[in-house]
Design a protein around this motif. Structure first.
Motif, PDB file in Angstrom:
ATOM      1  N   TYR A  15       0.770  -1.946  12.336  1.00 15.76           N
ATOM      2  CA  TYR A  15       0.176  -2.024  11.001  1.00 15.76           C
ATOM      3  C   TYR A  15       1.043  -2.848  10.056  1.00 15.76           C
ATOM      4  CZ  TYR A  15      -2.516  -0.272   6.972  1.00 15.76           C
ATOM      5  OH  TYR A  15      -3.321  -0.173   5.859  1.00 15.76           O
ATOM      6  N   ASN A  37      -4.074  10.612   5.646  1.00 14.60           N
ATOM      7  CA  ASN A  37      -3.663   9.208   5.573  1.00 14.60           C
ATOM      8  C   ASN A  37      -4.733   8.404   4.829  1.00 14.60           C
ATOM      9  OD1 ASN A  37      -2.816   6.598   5.936  1.00 14.60           O
ATOM     10  ND2 ASN A  37      -2.498   6.764   8.139  1.00 14.60           N
ATOM     11  N   GLN A  91      -7.546   0.970   7.621  1.00 12.94           N
ATOM     12  CA  GLN A  91      -7.074   0.370   8.867  1.00 12.94           C
ATOM     13  C   GLN A  91      -7.995  -0.741   9.369  1.00 12.94           C
ATOM     14  OE1 GLN A  91      -6.222   4.679  10.028  1.00 12.94           O
ATOM     15  NE2 GLN A  91      -5.183   3.566  11.649  1.00 12.94           N
ATOM     16  N   THR A  99       1.240   4.493  10.731  1.00 13.73           N
ATOM     17  CA  THR A  99      -0.147   4.044  10.787  1.00 13.73           C
ATOM     18  C   THR A  99      -0.273   2.889  11.782  1.00 13.73           C
ATOM     19  OG1 THR A  99      -0.529   4.692   8.487  1.00 13.73           O
ATOM     20  CG2 THR A  99      -2.081   3.127   9.443  1.00 13.73           C
ATOM     21  N   LYS A 148      -8.177   8.704  12.586  1.00  8.85           N
ATOM     22  CA  LYS A 148      -7.000   8.808  11.724  1.00  8.85           C
ATOM     23  C   LYS A 148      -6.875  10.220  11.175  1.00  8.85           C
ATOM     24  CE  LYS A 148      -7.289   6.717   7.743  1.00  8.85           C
ATOM     25  NZ  LYS A 148      -7.521   5.671   6.732  1.00  8.85           N
ATOM     26  N   LYS A 149      -5.671  10.548  10.726  1.00  5.78           N
ATOM     27  CA  LYS A 149      -5.420  11.857  10.127  1.00  5.78           C
ATOM     28  C   LYS A 149      -6.059  11.912   8.737  1.00  5.78           C
ATOM     29  CE  LYS A 149      -2.798  13.146  13.577  1.00  5.78           C
ATOM     30  NZ  LYS A 149      -3.227  14.200  14.524  1.00  5.78           N
ATOM     31  N   ILE A 177     -12.132   4.415  14.074  1.00  6.61           N
ATOM     32  CA  ILE A 177     -10.732   4.659  13.727  1.00  6.61           C
ATOM     33  C   ILE A 177     -10.491   6.157  13.660  1.00  6.61           C
ATOM     34  CG2 ILE A 177      -8.885   4.214  12.086  1.00  6.61           C
ATOM     35  CD1 ILE A 177      -9.942   1.705  13.401  1.00  6.61           C
TER      36      ILE A 177
END
Length: 373
Positions: free
Chosen positions: A345, A125, A129, A337, A121-122, A119
């Motif tokens: 999401y 965040n 997920q 997201t 992701k930032k 994943i």
């Protein structure tokens, strides 16, 4: 690798027999996913036993477990589980390609390391997920819904994907009770999750705007704010709650209950007496804490705690504008997201699917669900 190979005269192929014994603990019920009624077995750290626990519940010949290795040095065993007739093959192929081209020396923290590699992701965040579970019945239920399960050797947690935000609000307890009871429990959980997010910043906002409140809400707000501003009281209580939580994790189980009582009762009582806090801030922080612990997924509950802290800070600094701005930030992060495979999401809310949303809001009888398939 310690296996036995059986060669038969006249045959061109041999048979590999795994007759080894593995170090394994008993499949006990997971501490994080307990139920009042239902199976008491849980996944363990040995991957062979975990696949057996799942296959015991899924006798479908289409159930497939594919094993691969991840990590140049660790060569960790990773198993992908799915039901061939139900899985999204495009998503499955994407997952296989991700694992095949994964550049990492070792899966040091097992499934958590793998999840962070899968994943992208930032950093800001906090929302999970993928869903983690240690219950084989939960894994089986997701497989029947077309999900993919990823098991990593040495870990009792299974990664389930794709996962939407609503997967983190459900618990096996809902389905081990009658439909009306399960629906009630689910709605109580929804209220607890929402309360854990907004109750403390909302109360702070109402106190700041006490003069404009209607008569039936005039009771909100303390007569004396104490020696420390209300905003800082909530921030200190947030940190104090984490003090108790972390201390209980590192304390032997025989002493953790006593530690919780000391932290929650004695310390808070003395803090009120010396003027650090007022009873109202402790009350609302306790409600928020209970709502956090009522959230089934610990990863989701910690994400809510981060959002609550952001709302508190913005409300304390900018009052009404800060509270509204904080809610906007939370909504933007949630709406942007994506689940694994660029899936929505917020499904079935966005895109809207009324039937699927009804199954989330209400625990329907199993025969009714089967007829709708």
């Amino acid at each position: 690798s310690g296996a036995i190979v059986l060669f038969i005269d006249g045959e061109e192929e041999g048979i590999i027999i795994d007759a080894r014994e593995y170090p394994v603990r008993s499949p006990e019920e997971p501490d994080l996913e307990k139920v009042t009624r239902g199976s008491r077995d849980g996944l363990v750290e040995t991957i062979v036993f975990n696949t057996a626990l799942v296959r015991r519940r899924v006798r479908d010949p289409g159930l497939v477990f594919e094993i691969t290795h991840v990590g140049k040095q660790s060569r960790s065993d990773v198993v992908i589980g799915y039901i061939d007739s139900l899985v999204d093959h495009k998503l499955l192929q994407q997952l296989k390609e991700e694992l095949e081209h994964m550049e990492v020396n070792a899966l040091v923290m097992a499934e958590k390391t793998l999840e962070e590699l899968l994943i992208k992701k930032k950093w800001y965040n906090p929302l999970p997920q993928v869903r983690f579970t240690e219950r084989p019945d939960v894994v089986a239920a997701h497989l029947f819904e077309g999900h993919i399960a990823i098991m990593v050797d040495t870990s009792p947690s299974v990664i389930l994907l794709p996962a939407t935000i609503f997967h983190f609000t459900q618990h096996a307890e809902d389905y081990y009770q009658n439909p009306i009871v399960g629906t009630y429990i689910r709605w109580v959980r929804f209220i607890a999750i929402i309360s854990s997010l907004i109750i403390t910043p909302l109360w702070l906002l109402l106190v700041y705007n006490k003069g404009s409140l209607p008569d039936f809400l005039k009771f909100i707000g303390p007569k004396d704010t104490g020696n420390i501003p209300l905003f800082l009281q909530f921030v200190l209580l947030e940190i104090g709650l984490d003090f108790v939580r972390l201390a209980s994790i590192h304390t032997p189980s025989s002493l953790s209950t006593s530690l919780g009582i000391i932290g929650a009762l004695i310390l808070s009582e003395f803090a009120v007496k010396v003027g650090w806090f007022i009873p109202e801030t402790i009350l609302y922080m306790a409600i928020a804490g209970i709502g956090t612990f009522a959230t089934p997924s610990i990863e989701f509950s910690l994400a809510i705690r981060i959002f609550r802290l952001i709302l508190l800070i913005l409300t304390g600094l900018f009052k009404t504008y800060g509270f509204i701005g904080g809610l906007v930030i939370v909504c933007i992060i949630t709406c942007t997201t994506k689940a694994f495979g660029n899936k929505s999401y917020l499904w079935p809310l966005i895109p809207f699917n009324g039937k699927a949303l009804g199954h989330i809001l209400f625990r329907k009888p199993i025969p009714e669900i089967e007829k709708e398939k």
